[in-house]
Design an enzyme around this catalytic site. Structure first.
Site, PDB file in Angstrom:
ATOM      1  N   HIS A   1       0.834  -1.206   0.000  1.00 28.38           N
ATOM      2  CA  HIS A   1       0.000   0.000   0.000  1.00 28.38           C
ATOM      3  C   HIS A   1       0.867   1.254   0.000  1.00 28.38           C
ATOM      4  O   HIS A   1       1.521   1.566   1.000  1.00 28.38           O
ATOM      5  CB  HIS A   1      -0.885  -0.044   1.253  1.00 28.38           C
ATOM      6  CG  HIS A   1      -1.848   1.060   1.389  1.00 28.38           C
ATOM      7  ND1 HIS A   1      -1.855   1.930   2.459  1.00 28.38           N
ATOM      8  CD2 HIS A   1      -2.885   1.452   0.595  1.00 28.38           C
ATOM      9  CE1 HIS A   1      -2.834   2.789   2.332  1.00 28.38           C
ATOM     10  NE2 HIS A   1      -3.473   2.532   1.210  1.00 28.38           N
TER      11      HIS A   1
ATOM     12  N   GLU B   1       0.867  -0.862  -4.946  1.00 29.13           N
ATOM     13  CA  GLU B   1      -0.360  -0.055  -5.065  1.00 29.13           C
ATOM     14  C   GLU B   1       0.019   1.405  -4.975  1.00 29.13           C
ATOM     15  O   GLU B   1       0.908   1.781  -4.206  1.00 29.13           O
ATOM     16  CB  GLU B   1      -1.340  -0.417  -3.946  1.00 29.13           C
ATOM     17  CG  GLU B   1      -2.691   0.286  -4.027  1.00 29.13           C
ATOM     18  CD  GLU B   1      -2.740   1.612  -3.265  1.00 29.13           C
ATOM     19  OE1 GLU B   1      -3.739   2.345  -3.424  1.00 29.13           O
ATOM     20  OE2 GLU B   1      -1.774   1.922  -2.516  1.00 29.13           O
TER      21      GLU B   1
ATOM     22  N   ASP C   1      -1.711   5.650  -5.455  1.00 30.91           N
ATOM     23  CA  ASP C   1      -2.786   6.597  -5.728  1.00 30.91           C
ATOM     24  C   ASP C   1      -2.301   7.588  -6.780  1.00 30.91           C
ATOM     25  O   ASP C   1      -1.133   7.993  -6.762  1.00 30.91           O
ATOM     26  CB  ASP C   1      -3.153   7.376  -4.462  1.00 30.91           C
ATOM     27  CG  ASP C   1      -3.535   6.458  -3.317  1.00 30.91           C
ATOM     28  OD1 ASP C   1      -4.428   5.627  -3.512  1.00 30.91           O
ATOM     29  OD2 ASP C   1      -2.931   6.579  -2.227  1.00 30.91           O
TER      30      ASP C   1
ATOM     31  N   HIS D   1      -1.475  10.720  -2.467  1.00 30.83           N
ATOM     32  CA  HIS D   1      -2.791  10.410  -1.917  1.00 30.83           C
ATOM     33  C   HIS D   1      -3.640  11.648  -1.672  1.00 30.83           C
ATOM     34  O   HIS D   1      -4.801  11.710  -2.085  1.00 30.83           O
ATOM     35  CB  HIS D   1      -2.643   9.623  -0.609  1.00 30.83           C
ATOM     36  CG  HIS D   1      -3.957   9.305   0.044  1.00 30.83           C
ATOM     37  ND1 HIS D   1      -4.573  10.152   0.948  1.00 30.83           N
ATOM     38  CD2 HIS D   1      -4.782   8.244  -0.084  1.00 30.83           C
ATOM     39  CE1 HIS D   1      -5.712   9.626   1.345  1.00 30.83           C
ATOM     40  NE2 HIS D   1      -5.866   8.466   0.742  1.00 30.83           N
TER      41      HIS D   1
ATOM     42  N   GLU E   1      -4.933   3.406  -8.164  1.00 31.84           N
ATOM     43  CA  GLU E   1      -6.181   4.047  -7.759  1.00 31.84           C
ATOM     44  C   GLU E   1      -6.222   5.484  -8.265  1.00 31.84           C
ATOM     45  O   GLU E   1      -5.331   6.282  -7.971  1.00 31.84           O
ATOM     46  CB  GLU E   1      -6.329   4.059  -6.231  1.00 31.84           C
ATOM     47  CG  GLU E   1      -7.619   4.752  -5.795  1.00 31.84           C
ATOM     48  CD  GLU E   1      -7.777   4.900  -4.300  1.00 31.84           C
ATOM     49  OE1 GLU E   1      -8.679   5.654  -3.874  1.00 31.84           O
ATOM     50  OE2 GLU E   1      -6.995   4.282  -3.554  1.00 31.84           O
TER      51      GLU E   1
END
Length: 262
Positions: free
Chosen positions: A19, A46, A48, A61, A116
């Site tokens: 993450h 992962e 953002d 993020h 994301e």
């Protein structure tokens, strides 16, 4: 009308997805965090994504720069060159989607990627368009070459945009609350808040019955890692991939059979 997909069996050994990189031990969304995650054995990374003022997808993020950099104010007001002059915990330079995709592509072993897109955004539909453009530029037009590659969002509209732009890209709808079953079937996979899974473990089996993969975030304690594994989730999104690998090795062997460790 969506065609029903065959039910998915519970997964014996979930994927370990870092993450924002190995963000428990390194500054999030930095190259150092991503490389540490690979060194710690993560199956995938992962990140953002937001767009700079000049439309470059960068790994970040928050909507503003204050928490994780030495800058301040809204990210979308800065060009990539301006963002590159800020320090994010490892020296100047912001991590871009292109660099993360290249890191996965060039890794000495197969490494996947979950991306994301953050909404609401000043740039709306341009976020998904630029993400797909960069991924195709790095990975090829068919987006092949990684063991798994997915675009994720809390926004159902963003998920639909990804479907239109890149039909071959796995699409993940992120959820922090239980949705009616028909709504759960609108994507190929779901990303579920750990709190939802702990409050209602049946949601994992319900999603599998709809033919969806299930990723859970953010799974950071050994107890929660064991719980999610026993529920058969497909991926653990964690700040601590090293611990996740240790827990899984205690529970399940690499071939998916129960570990012989005491």
């Amino acid at each position: 009308m969506l065609r029903p997909r065959p039910p998915l069996p519970p997964r014996a050994r979930p994927l370990v997805v870092a993450h924002r990189g190995a963000s428990l031990v390194e500054p999030e969304h930095t190259l150092r965090a991503m490389q540490r995650a690979l060194d710690d054995g993560a199956d995938g990374l992962e990140c953002d994504i937001r767009l700079s003022r000049d439309q470059h997808p960068v790994c970040f993020h928050d909507v503003d720069l204050d928490r994780t950099s030495d800058g301040e104010g809204l990210l979308y007001r800065r060009t990539l060159a301006e963002l590159d002059r800020l320090d994010y915990g490892e020296g100047p330079g912001i991590l871009t989607l292109r660099r993360v995709a290249e890191l996965c592509r060039d890794a000495p072993r197969p490494v996947g990627l979950l991306v994301e897109t953050k909404h609401p955004s000043r740039w709306a539909w341009r976020v998904e368009r630029r993400v797909v453009e960069v991924l195709r530029d790095v990975l090829g037009r068919d987006l092949a070459g990684l063991p798994f590659l997915a675009g994720m969002s809390f926004s159902p509209l963003a998920v639909r945009r990804l479907a239109a732009l890149a039909p071959g890209l796995t699409r993940v709808r992120l959820r922090s609350h239980r949705a009616p079953i028909p709504q759960l079937s609108t994507s190929q996979a779901v990303g579920l808040d750990l709190r939802l899974v702990l409050a209602d473990p049946t949601v994992v089996a319900d999603c599998h019955r709809l033919g969806q993969q299930v990723f859970v975030w953010t799974v950071n304690t050994p107890q929660d890692m064991r719980t999610c594994t026993r529920l058969g989730v497909d991926g653990l999104i964690t700040d601590d991939p090293a611990t996740a690998r240790e827990v899984l090795d205690d529970l399940v062997g690499p071939d998916g059979t129960p570990s012989a460790r005491p």
